[in-house]
Design an enzyme around this catalytic site. Structure first.
Site: not given
Ligand code: PAF
Length: 286
Positions: A33-34, A37, A61, A187-188
């Site tokens: 988290l940053h 978020h 994903q 985060s990247r």
């Molecule tokens: O944006 C994200 O961090 C992800 O795609 C999400 C919406 C939490 C789904 O895994």
């Protein structure tokens, strides 16, 4: 702050809160988290009585196994941040808890828009996102869910999914939170070396410069896109795409369009960065 990893525990707590008349807002995340978020959490708290955050690095994903393995997992720090920011409940399911039958599961597919742009470069990515977000909505049953506009295409897909499937959730998009030099928080960004971090802000600057040219009346969209890609590649990036699209459906723009969004994805070292800038023609802006 409550912390649950089991679906049944979350359901029980949410039912209790709902029976007491509380409005529930939800922020799904993959952790690490940053400030971006935490701004989503702040909005959730403002709009509802109880703010729930999920942390789940969703395997379905990720199109590359090594990307999934390398994704930063910082649960202890994340929990500290959520506690300090007034989160009411954090949900951290395991992969087995959410996918007890492995990856052979019912999928939610949002057609067309999921295949464009990010979908072209990351096949199956958005199906993984819409599937996990549907599952999380079914568990948390939020009245409101808050997403960042940095992932503009993701936000559009979630809005369409919710509308098409009559999900009783209001989707709120929040403007991208940026570092002082303009780089979108992500985060990247942690994958960038200190040298790359100095270059990274040029990505957003290039999107802004494209925005300016569109506002000045330039309509040669193809040439603008190609020029930007050239400039970014020369600066040290490797651009996947820079595209000027219609804000309504992300299809290519024509000269009559007024509501547009410039979307881009570039590699810088090991980091794949995405960002976007909206353009409203005929409206005065700085
Ligand atoms: O944006 C994200 O961090 C992800 O795609 C999400 C919406 C939490 C789904 O895994």
């Amino acid at each position: 702050m409550l912390h649950f990893s089991k679906i049944s525990h979350v359901r029980k707590q949410i039912n209790k809160w709902k029976q007491q008349g509380n409005k529930i807002a939800f922020v799904p995340t993959m952790g690490n988290l940053h400030a971006g978020h935490l701004a989503l959490l702040e909005k959730a708290k403002e709009l509802a009585d109880k703010a729930i955050v999920s942390i789940f690095v969703n395997p379905i994903q990720f199109d590359q196994e090594k990307d999934l393995q390398a994704y930063p997992r910082t649960l202890s720090d994340d929990k500290d941040k959520l506690l300090a920011s007034g989160c009411d409940l954090v949900f951290t399911p395991s992969v087995d808890e959410l996918y007890p039958n492995g990856s052979h599961i019912t999928r939610v597919e949002v057609p067309k828009i999921s295949e464009l742009l990010e979908g072209e470069y990351r096949p199956g990515h958005f199906s993984g996102v819409s599937t996990v977000v549907s599952k999380l909505f079914n568990i948390v049953m939020p009245d409101i869910a808050v997403f960042g506009e940095k992932d503009f295409q993701q936000l559009m897909i979630i809005k369409k999914m919710v509308a098409d499937l009559d999900m009783p959730v209001e989707i709120i998009g929040l403007p991208t939170i940026r570092e002082p030099d303009g780089l979108a928080m992500s985060s990247r960004n942690g994958y960038l070396t200190s040298q790359e971090r100095l270059i990274a802000a040029k990505f957003y600057k290039e999107l802004q410069s494209l925005h300016k040219k569109l506002k000045e009346g330039c309509k040669d969209f193809m040439e603008l896109q190609q020029l930007s890609i050239k400039k970014l590649n020369k600066a040290g990036f490797k651009a996947d795409y820079i595209e000027i699209r219609k804000e309504s459906d992300l299809m290519p723009v024509s000269a009559e369009d007024t509501d547009m969004v410039i979307l881009g994805s570039v590699w810088l070292g090991k980091a794949r960065l995405i960002d976007n800038v909206r353009v409203k023609l005929g409206v005065h802006s700085k």
